[in-house]
Design a protein around this motif. Structure first.
Motif, PDB file in Angstrom:
ATOM      1  N   ARG A  86       0.838  -1.197   0.000  1.00 54.43           N
ATOM      2  CA  ARG A  86       0.000   0.000   0.000  1.00 54.43           C
ATOM      3  C   ARG A  86       0.880   1.257   0.000  1.00 54.43           C
ATOM      4  O   ARG A  86       0.703   2.178   0.790  1.00 54.43           O
ATOM      5  N   ASN A 225      -7.826  -6.939  -4.307  1.00 56.15           N
ATOM      6  CA  ASN A 225      -8.865  -5.928  -4.098  1.00 56.15           C
ATOM      7  C   ASN A 225      -9.161  -5.748  -2.617  1.00 56.15           C
ATOM      8  O   ASN A 225      -9.364  -4.636  -2.141  1.00 56.15           O
ATOM      9  N   TYR A 227      -7.076  -6.217  -0.221  1.00 58.11           N
ATOM     10  CA  TYR A 227      -5.923  -5.525   0.372  1.00 58.11           C
ATOM     11  C   TYR A 227      -6.068  -4.004   0.291  1.00 58.11           C
ATOM     12  O   TYR A 227      -5.427  -3.278   1.030  1.00 58.11           O
ATOM     13  N   LEU A 228      -6.908  -3.517  -0.632  1.00 56.75           N
ATOM     14  CA  LEU A 228      -7.104  -2.069  -0.789  1.00 56.75           C
ATOM     15  C   LEU A 228      -7.680  -1.449   0.487  1.00 56.75           C
ATOM     16  O   LEU A 228      -7.546  -0.261   0.723  1.00 56.75           O
ATOM     17  N   LEU A 229      -8.349  -2.274   1.301  1.00 55.46           N
ATOM     18  CA  LEU A 229      -8.931  -1.750   2.538  1.00 55.46           C
ATOM     19  C   LEU A 229      -7.948  -1.816   3.706  1.00 55.46           C
ATOM     20  O   LEU A 229      -8.228  -1.303   4.776  1.00 55.46           O
ATOM     21  N   GLY A 230      -6.832  -2.490   3.527  1.00 57.90           N
ATOM     22  CA  GLY A 230      -5.890  -2.695   4.628  1.00 57.90           C
ATOM     23  C   GLY A 230      -5.957  -4.141   5.083  1.00 57.90           C
ATOM     24  O   GLY A 230      -6.923  -4.848   4.803  1.00 57.90           O
ATOM     25  N   ASP A 282      -8.590   5.482 -14.007  1.00 56.42           N
ATOM     26  CA  ASP A 282      -9.254   6.010 -12.822  1.00 56.42           C
ATOM     27  C   ASP A 282      -9.951   4.905 -12.021  1.00 56.42           C
ATOM     28  O   ASP A 282     -11.134   4.997 -11.679  1.00 56.42           O
ATOM     29  N   THR A 283      -9.209   3.853 -11.764  1.00 52.33           N
ATOM     30  CA  THR A 283      -9.795   2.767 -10.969  1.00 52.33           C
ATOM     31  C   THR A 283      -8.729   2.102 -10.117  1.00 52.33           C
ATOM     32  O   THR A 283      -7.525   2.242 -10.381  1.00 52.33           O
ATOM     33  N   THR A 284      -9.169   1.396  -9.095  1.00 57.26           N
ATOM     34  CA  THR A 284      -8.253   0.615  -8.264  1.00 57.26           C
ATOM     35  C   THR A 284      -8.620  -0.866  -8.337  1.00 57.26           C
ATOM     36  O   THR A 284      -8.053  -1.678  -7.616  1.00 57.26           O
ATOM     37  N   LYS A 340      -3.650  15.169  -8.534  1.00 53.65           N
ATOM     38  CA  LYS A 340      -3.600  14.269  -7.378  1.00 53.65           C
ATOM     39  C   LYS A 340      -3.184  12.881  -7.839  1.00 53.65           C
ATOM     40  O   LYS A 340      -3.275  12.554  -9.019  1.00 53.65           O
ATOM     41  N   ILE A 342      -3.832   9.083  -7.977  1.00 61.67           N
ATOM     42  CA  ILE A 342      -4.875   8.076  -7.800  1.00 61.67           C
ATOM     43  C   ILE A 342      -4.201   6.801  -7.353  1.00 61.67           C
ATOM     44  O   ILE A 342      -3.468   6.183  -8.105  1.00 61.67           O
ATOM     45  N   PHE A 343      -4.397   6.465  -6.080  1.00 61.51           N
ATOM     46  CA  PHE A 343      -3.720   5.283  -5.573  1.00 61.51           C
ATOM     47  C   PHE A 343      -4.643   4.530  -4.646  1.00 61.51           C
ATOM     48  O   PHE A 343      -5.300   5.117  -3.821  1.00 61.51           O
TER      49      PHE A 343
END
Lengths: 343, 256
Positions: A86, A225, A227-230, A282-284, A340, A342-343
Motif C-alpha cells: 500500500r 482488491n 488488500y485495498l482496505l488494509g 481512474d480505478t483501483t 492528485k 490516484i492510488f
C-alpha cells in the motif's frame, strides 16, 4: 455496474496500440527494410532478401517479444508490490530482488578479481549471465519469503527488503572496486539493460517464468482488491493473509527476478506503469488493472526500444535510460493534469 | 451464557505474554445491541479485535451458536462477523459503490465477480443507509460522518449475523454520534443483527444499548443498564473525586 463498457473500449484501443507499436518496433532499426516487406516476412515467413529475413525473424521479432514480456512482467510485479505494501513508491525491486540479480551478475562478471582462477572468463556468456542473475534474485527471493513467514508486519518486511537491497548493492560496490576496467565495463553494460540479446530458447524460459507469474497474479485478483482496505479488513473478508502475502511475493519475485536475469535491471517501468494505468483508467479494481498494466507495460517497452535504436543507424541507446526519459515526463504530466495521485 | 448466540467465557486478551484485560464473560442474543465501555487504554479495542479473530486470544473461549470461534475457517468467519475498525482504509480512492461491493467478497467467485444476488444486496444497503446519491463519490470526498455510514453499510453488505465496530462514533459531533448509535440499534432490532461496539460515549450507550459490558480491569460487569446501575458498576467506573455518576438521570457529573 463498473463502467464495464468504457473499460472494454479502452482495452480495444490498448490492444490496437500494442499491435501498432509491435509492428513499428519490428519495422524500424539500423537496417532500413520497407514496411510491406516486413509484413510479408512476419505473415508469410519468406522474402527475397535472405539477410533481411534473418534480421526480422532472428533479431527483431525475438527482441520485440522480449520487450513485451519485460514490460508487462515488470508492470505486473510493480502493481503487486504497490498493492501489497500500500505504498505508491513500491516497485518490483523493493524486496532487493533486482539487487540480488545484480549481485549474481557482478559475481560472474567481476568476481574473477576476488576469486582469481575460480571464475572462467568463457563462462560469462549470456546464458551464464542469465543463470547467475537468476540465481542471485532467486536466493534473495528465498530469504525474503523465509523472513515473510516470520515477520507479521508488512511494512517491516518492506524495510527488510530494502535492507537486503542495500547489502547486495554494497557487495556489488565492493566487487566493482576490486575489478579492472574491462570487467567493470561489462557489468555496467549489463546494468544498462537490454532486450536484444535473447535467443529463442532463452525467450521461451522467460515466457515460461512470466506466464507462471501472470497466472499466480490472476488468481490473486480477489485478494488484491481486499488488500485495498488494509490488512485487518482483508482478513475480516476471509483473505488468508499469510498465504496470500507469500503468493504475492512469489509472483512479484518471479516476474522481477526473471526479467532482470534476462534483460538486466530495467528501472522505471515497474514503478511507473501501475501509476500511469491508475491515472488513465481512474480505478483501483485489479480485474481491470492487471490486464491494463500488462498492455501498458508492453506498449511502453516496445516504444522505448524503438526509440533506443532510432537516433543513429549504428548506435543503440541503453534501454534503461530511454524508459526513464520517456516515461517520467508522462507520469509527471498526468499527475500535474489531474492534480492528485490516484492510488 | 453458553446457549446464547455469541458467548464469551473467561476470556483474556492481550499481546504475546502481556495480558491487557482478563476474566471477560458475557453472552449476547440475536438482535441485541451491546456497548463496550471503559476508560482509555483498558483494552476495549484489543477485546474487539480478539472477538473478531483479528488477533489471537490468550485464554478462554469465544463461541458463535455454540461453535468455537477458532474452529471456523476464514471464509466461515467472514460470513459470521463483519467489522468496522478505526484503521483508516488503505485506499481512499475507491468509490462508495466499490467499497460496499467489497463487502460481498466472502460470497463471490475466485475472481470476485458479483452475481445478481450480490448486486441486489448492495443496492438494498445503499437504500437502507440512504447513500444512493453518494455511490459514485470517492471515499476521500466524504465527510467523517458519511464515511462512517458507508463503512457500516459495507459491513451490512457482508450480510453477517454479527457486526463489531471499534469506536464508530469517534470524530463525530453529538448529532452524528446519536445518529450512528440509533442506526446500529435499528439494525439490531429490525434485522436481528447482534451488534457489539466499543465507545467512550458511556451516556449514549446507557441510553441506547440493550446490554453494556464495562471493562474495569477487575470484574468487567455485564448486563442491562438497570442491572448495572443497581450493582453500582457505573459509580465505580471513574474515581469518585473526579467524576460522579447520577443513577437517577443515568449521567455523569464532574465532582466539585
Amino acid at each position: 455496474m463498473r463502467r464495464s463498457k468504457s473499460y472494454r473500449i479502452s482495452f480495444v484501443v490498448l490492444f490496437i496500440a500494442l499491435v501498432l507499436s509491435l509492428l513499428l518496433n519490428i519495422s524500424l532499426g539500423s537496417v532500413s527494410i520497407p514496411f510491406p516487406t516486413v509484413l510479408r516476412a512476419i505473415f508469410k515467413g519468406s522474402i527475397e532478401n535472405e539477410s533481411w529475413l534473418y534480421i526480422i525473424t532472428d533479431y527483431r521479432i525475438p527482441k520485440a517479444i522480449t520487450a513485451i514480456l519485460v514490460g508487462s512482467g515488470l508492470a505486473v510485479s510493480g502493481l503487486l508490490m504497490q498493492t501489497l505494501f500500500r505504498n505508491p513508491l513500491a516497485g518490483p525491486f523493493v524486496l532487493g530482488i533486482s539487487s540480488g540479480a545484480s549481485l549474481g551478475a557482478a559475481l560472474l562478471l567481476m568476481g574473477a578479481s576476488l576469486f582469481s582462477g575460480l571464475v572462467i572468463y568463457g563462462l560469462a556468456s549470456s546464458i551464464a549471465l542469465a543463470l547467475a542473475a537468476s540465481l542471485g534474485s532467486f536466493l534473495v527471493l528465498l530469504v525474503v519469503i523465509l523472513v515473510a513467514n516470520y515477520v507479521r508486519d508488512t511494512m517491516a518486511l518492506l524495510i527488510i527488503g530494502l535492507m537486503f537491497g542495500s547489502i547486495t548493492s554494497a557487495l556489488v560496490g565492493v566487487l566493482a572496486y576490486f575489478s579492472d576496467a574491462e570487467q567493470l565495463q561489462r557489468f555496467i553494460f549489463w546494468s544498462f539493460g537490454s532486450v536484444g540479446n535473447l535467443s529463442w530458447p532463452q525467450i521461451s524460459i522467460l515466457l515460461g517464468i512470466t506466464v507462471i507469474g501472470f497466472l499466480i497474479a490472476l488468481f490473486l485478483v480477489k485478494y488484491l482488491n481486499a488488500y485495498l482496505l488494509g490488512e485487518n479488513y482483508a482478513k475480516s473478508l476471509g483473505v488468508p493473509l499469510k498465504r496470500s502475502r507469500l503468493w504475492i511475493i512469489i509472483a512479484a519475485g518471479l516476474l522481477a527476478g526473471g526479467v532482470t536475469a534476462f534483460a538486466g535491471p530495467i528501472a522505471f517501468v515497474g514503478l511507473a506503469v501501475p501509476h500511469l494505468t491508475r491515472q488513465i483508467f481512474d480505478t483501483t479494481e485489479h480485474r481491470v488493472l492487471l490486464p491494463a498494466v500488462m498492455l501498458y507495460g508492453a506498449i511502453l517497452m516496445l516504444l522505448c526500444d524503438t526509440l533506443a535504436q532510432l537516433p543513429s543507424a549504428t548506435i543503440v541507446l541503453p534501454i534503461n535510460a530511454i524508459t526513464s526519459i520517456v516515461g517520467a515526463p508522462v507520469v509527471i504530466w498526468l499527475l500535474v493534469r489531474k492534480r492528485k495521485l490516484i492510488f | 451464557m453458553k446457549d446464547q448466540f455469541l458467548s464469551v467465557e473467561k476470556l483474556a486478551v492481550g499481546y504475546g505474554k502481556t495480558t491487557i484485560v482478563k476474566n471477560i464473560q458475557f453472552g449476547l442474543n440475536e438482535g441485541e445491541l451491546c456497548g463496550v465501555v471503559g476508560i482509555n487504554g483498558i483494552g476495549k479495542s484489543t477485546l474487539l479485535r480478539t472477538l473478531a479473530r483479528l488477533q489471537p486470544k490468550l485464554q478462554g473461549e469465544i463461541s458463535i451458536r455454540q461453535n468455537k470461534l477458532t474452529a471456523l475457517s476464514s471464509q466461515e468467519l467472514a460470513k459470521n462477523i463483519s467489522v468496522v475498525l478505526t484503521d483508516p482504509i488503505a485506499t481512499r480512492n475507491l468509490t462508495v459503490l466499490e467499497l460496499i461491493a467489497l463487502g460481498r467478497q466472502p460470497y463471490t467467485n475466485w475472481m470476485g465477480r458479483l452475481n445478481a444476488n450480490d448486486v441486489t444486496k448492495i443496492n438494498e444497503c445503499l437504500q437502507l443507509f440512504q447513500i444512493e446519491a453518494l455511490k459514485g463519490k470517492k471515499c476521500y470526498e466524504l465527510s467523517d460522518g458519511q464515511l462512517q455510514r458507508v463503512l457500516i453499510a459495507r459491513a451490512m453488505a457482508q450480510d453477517t449475523p454479527i457486526i463489531m465496530l471499534d469506536e464508530p462514533t469517534t470524530h463525530l459531533d453529538l448529532y452524528h454520534k446519536v445518529h450512528i448509535v440509533k442506526l446500529l440499534k435499528d439494525l439490531a432490532h429490525d434485522f436481528g443483527k447482534t451488534i457489539l461496539f466499543t465507545s467512550h460515549e458511556i451516556e449514549l450507550a446507557i441510553q441506547l444499548c440493550d446490554k453494556i459490558l464495562i471493562l474495569d480491569g477487575a470484574e468487567n460487569p455485564f448486563g442491562t443498564t438497570a442491572e448495572l446501575i443497581d450493582k453500582g458498576s457505573f459509580t465505580r467506573l471513574f474515581p469518585h473525586e473526579v467524576v460522579q455518576f447520577d443513577p437517577n438521570s443515568g449521567t455523569f457529573k464532574i465532582s466539585k
